[in-house]
Design a protein around this motif. Structure first.
Motif, PDB file in Angstrom:
ATOM      1  N   LYS A 134       0.882  -1.175   0.000  1.00  0.00           N
ATOM      2  CA  LYS A 134       0.000   0.000   0.000  1.00  0.00           C
ATOM      3  C   LYS A 134       0.914   1.218   0.000  1.00  0.00           C
ATOM      4  O   LYS A 134       1.583   1.514   0.988  1.00  0.00           O
ATOM      5  N   ILE A 135       0.967   1.885  -1.143  1.00  0.00           N
ATOM      6  CA  ILE A 135       1.916   2.982  -1.320  1.00  0.00           C
ATOM      7  C   ILE A 135       1.291   4.299  -0.859  1.00  0.00           C
ATOM      8  O   ILE A 135       0.180   4.645  -1.263  1.00  0.00           O
ATOM      9  N   THR A 136       2.008   5.006  -0.018  1.00  0.00           N
ATOM     10  CA  THR A 136       1.548   6.309   0.461  1.00  0.00           C
ATOM     11  C   THR A 136       2.266   7.418  -0.287  1.00  0.00           C
ATOM     12  O   THR A 136       3.443   7.284  -0.653  1.00  0.00           O
ATOM     13  N   GLU A 290      -5.377  11.308  -5.906  1.00  0.00           N
ATOM     14  CA  GLU A 290      -5.015  11.025  -7.291  1.00  0.00           C
ATOM     15  C   GLU A 290      -3.722  10.213  -7.360  1.00  0.00           C
ATOM     16  O   GLU A 290      -3.630   9.214  -8.076  1.00  0.00           O
ATOM     17  N   ILE A 291      -2.726  10.650  -6.583  1.00  0.00           N
ATOM     18  CA  ILE A 291      -1.425   9.966  -6.569  1.00  0.00           C
ATOM     19  C   ILE A 291      -1.571   8.540  -6.051  1.00  0.00           C
ATOM     20  O   ILE A 291      -1.055   7.586  -6.644  1.00  0.00           O
ATOM     21  N   GLU A 292      -2.289   8.380  -4.963  1.00  0.00           N
ATOM     22  CA  GLU A 292      -2.390   7.053  -4.343  1.00  0.00           C
ATOM     23  C   GLU A 292      -3.242   6.102  -5.185  1.00  0.00           C
ATOM     24  O   GLU A 292      -3.027   4.891  -5.150  1.00  0.00           O
ATOM     25  N   LYS A 293      -4.176   6.662  -5.975  1.00  0.00           N
ATOM     26  CA  LYS A 293      -4.950   5.825  -6.889  1.00  0.00           C
ATOM     27  C   LYS A 293      -4.028   5.291  -7.986  1.00  0.00           C
ATOM     28  O   LYS A 293      -4.096   4.113  -8.351  1.00  0.00           O
ATOM     29  N   ASN A 298       0.270   0.843  -9.645  1.00  0.00           N
ATOM     30  CA  ASN A 298       1.679   0.444  -9.639  1.00  0.00           C
ATOM     31  C   ASN A 298       1.916  -0.743  -8.708  1.00  0.00           C
ATOM     32  O   ASN A 298       2.672  -1.668  -9.025  1.00  0.00           O
ATOM     33  N   ALA A 299       1.266  -0.696  -7.542  1.00  0.00           N
ATOM     34  CA  ALA A 299       1.412  -1.779  -6.576  1.00  0.00           C
ATOM     35  C   ALA A 299       0.833  -3.082  -7.117  1.00  0.00           C
ATOM     36  O   ALA A 299       1.386  -4.165  -6.904  1.00  0.00           O
ATOM     37  N   ASP A 300      -0.291  -2.968  -7.855  1.00  0.00           N
ATOM     38  CA  ASP A 300      -0.909  -4.163  -8.419  1.00  0.00           C
ATOM     39  C   ASP A 300      -0.024  -4.771  -9.509  1.00  0.00           C
ATOM     40  O   ASP A 300       0.096  -5.994  -9.624  1.00  0.00           O
TER      41      ASP A 300
END
Length: 448
Positions: A134-136, A290-293, A298-300
């Motif tokens: 989970k990227i912050t 917006e960034i975290e979406k 990217n994480a997926d």
């Protein structure tokens, strides 16, 4: 007709097809009659050329065609009937000792080498553990995105003196060895973004310039031999840019500076005309969301890639490499031995993953439905239209475009494979164990 298979090892076998005259005579005679109906010859009425005359003139070529058709059909049916999972395509084995007269009474024997897919298991379970990140959004990324939006909605000004973030609009002229403008040399009017110049000394020489100032520099040194950059800057081909040498003169016609918009009511109204954001705090929250979406995507992708690498490393099986290399050479006439050796590992890696995907689909009865392929095609087409118009395309047109798009076999196969791949990853992600881990964006980028 007699077809036999000799197993060489677990990954290769030779299929031999014996053809007798009774296997092909009726087909050849029928083909000769059909040819007689089509061909036009002096002295004969259309469609009335005697079969004996056709046989004399074209018999051997018709025989060769029919034998080839018979071989192809027989081999494909044998592979299907015996459920052989072949890799690549069958390769004919050349026997120099066999010579045929092609006189309509010959018996023929042809052999084909098959590369066979290995037998293996692709079992995934909760025992297979993966991290799901989970990227912050960190402060640096938030600041960068905010400034990007401010620049996008900023205004262009023309300051008297240039600074590093400015663009210089002016004339390039190629110079001769003595420093004079080269007659018939490259000349082009363009914008030069100072920040894109890679040589520190040349970049510094572009700061502090005013209208009508002239500066000279080595174009290759300025962009560290980046042919793509030079080709865009001078409007020449990349081949010309790569071979270009010497200095260029640049005459400043104007200094352009994009001043970032302030975070005020005017800016919020431009960016969010619906009034959804009206304060700096709400704007900051929007940027973070917006960034975290985006980072969730990217994480997926990272999760999918980790499964991909894990599968290749832990599901072990051999491939008929010697056969595959010969097949690649046989089907790619211009492929050199050096290119084959250089690219073979990548080819084998992709092939292994395809076999693993197939095994997951078969073992778990995953179904790829036609409507899923159509839906993906429509999604791709909609996205393409959205690049040129904000107005969504209506369903009737979209369905028609998708139908036409999928008439192309190569495109349809590509869409099918993408749906299958997505379905495999979805299944595997729901099967393995995951541990969620929070991580900031900078640290995420450093992960292997």
């Amino acid at each position: 007709m007699n077809i036999t298979q000799e197993k060489i090892n677990d990954l290769s076998s030779v299929v031999t097809i014996n053809i007798k005259p009774e296997d092909y005579k009726a087909k050849v005679e029928k083909a000769i009659k059909e040819q007689g109906k089509k061909v036009r010859m002096p002295g004969f009425r259309p469609g009335m050329v005697p079969a004996a005359h056709i046989k004399k003139l074209y018999g051997k070529s018709i025989l060769v065609d029919e034998i080839n058709n018979l071989l192809s059909d027989s081999l494909n049916n044998y592979i299907a009937d015996n459920k052989l999972e072949v890799l690549g395509q069958p390769l004919p084995k050349v026997d120099k000792d066999k010579n045929y007269n092609w006189d309509f009474e010959d018996s023929f024997e042809f052999s084909y080498e098959l590369g066979l897919a290995p037998d293996f298991k692709a079992d995934f379970s909760s025992k297979d553990k993966f991290k799901k990140y989970k990227i912050t959004a960190d402060a640096e990324t938030i600041k960068s995105r905010t400034e990007s939006l401010q620049r996008a909605y900023g205004k262009m000004t023309n300051p008297e003196t240039s600074e590093e973030g400015d663009s210089l609009y002016g004339d390039f002229a190629q110079l001769a060895e003595d420093g004079s403008v080269l007659e018939g040399g490259i000349a082009h009017t363009t914008s030069l973004r100072i920040e894109l110049v890679e040589d520190a000394k040349i970049k510094k020489s572009l700061v502090g310039l005013k209208k009508d100032d002239v500066v000279s520099f080595d174009i290759q040194k300025a962009y560290k031999n980046n042919a793509h950059q030079i080709h865009n800057l001078l409007n020449i081909s990349e081949e010309e840019a790569e071979a270009l040498k010497g200095n260029f003169q640049f005459t400043v016609k104007n200094v352009n500076r994009l001043e970032a918009a302030e975070l005020n009511e005017e800016f919020f109204t431009k960016v969010f005309p619906d009034g959804s954001v009206t304060t700096a705090e709400a704007f900051n929250a929007y940027v973070i969301e917006e960034i975290e979406k985006q980072m969730e995507m990217n994480a997926d992708r990272k999760f999918s890639n980790d499964i991909y690498e894990y599968a290749l490393a832990n599901i072990n099986f051999d491939l008929p490499s010697d056969f595959l290399k010969r097949w690649l050479k046989a089907t790619n006439e211009n492929l050199s031995d050096e290119e084959l050796e250089k690219d073979y590992d990548s080819f084998e890696k992709n092939l292994k993953w395809t076999l693993i995907e197939n095994k997951v689909v078969q073992t778990n009865n995953l179904e790829i439905k036609p409507e899923e392929v159509v839906a993906l095609a429509k999604e791709r087409i909609s996205a393409q239209f959205a690049m040129y118009s904000p107005t969504p395309i209506d369903d009737v047109q979209l369905n028609q475009y998708a139908s036409n798009f999928l008439q192309d076999r190569e495109r349809a196969t590509q869409m099918f494979n993408e749906v299958r791949s997505n379905k495999v990853f979805e299944f595997l992600k729901s099967t393995v164990s995951t541990e969620e881990k929070a991580i900031d964006y900078k640290s995420f980028l450093e992960l292997k």
